[in-house]
Enzyme design. Structure first.
Site, PDB file in Angstrom:
ATOM      1  N   PRO A  10       5.682  -2.573  -3.558  1.00  0.00           N
ATOM      2  CA  PRO A  10       6.823  -3.281  -4.128  1.00  0.00           C
ATOM      3  C   PRO A  10       8.096  -2.439  -4.233  1.00  0.00           C
ATOM      4  O   PRO A  10       8.042  -1.251  -4.539  1.00  0.00           O
ATOM      5  CB  PRO A  10       6.338  -3.685  -5.529  1.00  0.00           C
ATOM      6  N   ASN A  11       9.186  -3.124  -3.960  1.00  0.00           N
ATOM      7  CA  ASN A  11      10.551  -2.590  -4.056  1.00  0.00           C
ATOM      8  C   ASN A  11      10.914  -1.599  -2.955  1.00  0.00           C
ATOM      9  O   ASN A  11      12.066  -1.187  -2.853  1.00  0.00           O
ATOM     10  CB  ASN A  11      10.794  -1.947  -5.447  1.00  0.00           C
ATOM     11  N   ARG A  18      18.186   0.910  -3.242  1.00  0.00           N
ATOM     12  CA  ARG A  18      17.561   1.059  -4.551  1.00  0.00           C
ATOM     13  C   ARG A  18      17.693   2.505  -5.041  1.00  0.00           C
ATOM     14  O   ARG A  18      17.234   3.434  -4.372  1.00  0.00           O
ATOM     15  CB  ARG A  18      16.083   0.714  -4.374  1.00  0.00           C
ATOM     16  N   TYR A  23      15.762   7.826  -4.330  1.00  0.00           N
ATOM     17  CA  TYR A  23      15.036   7.495  -3.096  1.00  0.00           C
ATOM     18  C   TYR A  23      15.846   7.701  -1.817  1.00  0.00           C
ATOM     19  O   TYR A  23      15.338   7.450  -0.726  1.00  0.00           O
ATOM     20  CB  TYR A  23      14.551   6.035  -3.170  1.00  0.00           C
ATOM     21  N   ASN A  74       2.192   4.041   0.466  1.00  0.00           N
ATOM     22  CA  ASN A  74       3.043   4.204  -0.708  1.00  0.00           C
ATOM     23  C   ASN A  74       2.965   2.889  -1.468  1.00  0.00           C
ATOM     24  O   ASN A  74       3.614   1.917  -1.104  1.00  0.00           O
ATOM     25  CB  ASN A  74       4.485   4.525  -0.311  1.00  0.00           C
ATOM     26  N   ALA A  77       4.965   1.037  -7.525  1.00  0.00           N
ATOM     27  CA  ALA A  77       4.534   0.978  -8.932  1.00  0.00           C
ATOM     28  C   ALA A  77       3.060   0.611  -9.076  1.00  0.00           C
ATOM     29  O   ALA A  77       2.435   0.948 -10.093  1.00  0.00           O
ATOM     30  CB  ALA A  77       5.404  -0.023  -9.684  1.00  0.00           C
ATOM     31  N   GLU A  98      -2.194   8.918   0.178  1.00  0.00           N
ATOM     32  CA  GLU A  98      -1.204   8.398  -0.781  1.00  0.00           C
ATOM     33  C   GLU A  98       0.080   9.198  -0.648  1.00  0.00           C
ATOM     34  O   GLU A  98       0.030  10.433  -0.683  1.00  0.00           O
ATOM     35  CB  GLU A  98      -1.782   8.537  -2.197  1.00  0.00           C
ATOM     36  N   HIS A 100       4.374   9.520  -1.855  1.00  0.00           N
ATOM     37  CA  HIS A 100       5.505   9.102  -2.677  1.00  0.00           C
ATOM     38  C   HIS A 100       6.751   9.838  -2.215  1.00  0.00           C
ATOM     39  O   HIS A 100       6.680  11.030  -1.884  1.00  0.00           O
ATOM     40  CB  HIS A 100       5.255   9.398  -4.160  1.00  0.00           C
ATOM     41  N   ARG A 107       9.102  12.934 -13.154  1.00  0.00           N
ATOM     42  CA  ARG A 107       9.742  11.716 -13.665  1.00  0.00           C
ATOM     43  C   ARG A 107       9.075  11.239 -14.964  1.00  0.00           C
ATOM     44  O   ARG A 107       8.424  12.006 -15.638  1.00  0.00           O
ATOM     45  CB  ARG A 107       9.738  10.660 -12.552  1.00  0.00           C
TER      46      ARG A 107
END
Ligand code: DQA
Length: 145
Positions: A10-11, A18, A23, A74, A77, A98, A100, A107
């Site tokens: 998502p996103n 964004r 990012y 990725n 969330a 995985e 990111h 963060r």
């Protein structure tokens, strides 16, 4: 030719627009074109993005029994919330890395825990979009056990 699926959650369709401070300002499709050029003749990259958890589970099932050799995931969330994705990664036969873009450990505390990492072959985070390339390198045998 090695086949790898890049799976974005998502996103991540909003990359480039964004939170560019976190990012970056590059859209994913643009970056993907560079990746495909870089690995031309060596790695066939397929790409899928969804904002919906079940679609990501479905795609893992579709890809994960031999259709590809590995998955760079990725999950956005859903990394921090999804038992369903954890189970799907465990269920499939192909390795999942995985990744990111941001260093989630620098963060907010809610990003420090991943429900997916334990099910994945390994984790790469914090290298911007280059995290995806590093994920491909890991899957194509350049990472040793
Ligand atoms: C992300 C980090 C996640 O915490 C966040 O929810 C994302 C993107 C990253 O690539 O840095 O959507 O996975």
């Amino acid at each position: 030719m090695t086949k790898i699926l890049i799976l974005n959650g998502p996103n991540l369709n909003l990359l480039g627009r964004r939170e560019p401070g976190v990012y970056g300002s590059r859209g994913f499709e643009d970056y993907l074109a560079d990746l495909r050029n870089r690995y031309a003749g060596q790695v066939e990259l397929t790409y899928f993005q969804s904002n919906h958890e079940g679609d990501l589970v479905d795609k893992l099932h579709e890809a994960g029994f031999g259709a590809v050799d590995g998955v760079v995931l990725n999950a956005g969330a859903y990394t921090h919330t999804s038992v369903a994705l954890h189970d799907a990664i465990r269920a499939v036969e192909v390795p999942v890395v995985e990744v990111h873009i941001s260093n989630v450990h620098q963060r907010e505390p809610f990003r420090h825990h991943s429900l997916l990492s334990a099910a994945c072959r390994g984790v790469i985070c914090g290298f911007g979009l280059d995290s995806y390339r590093l994920g491909i390198e890991a899957l194509t045998g350049n990472a040793e056990d």
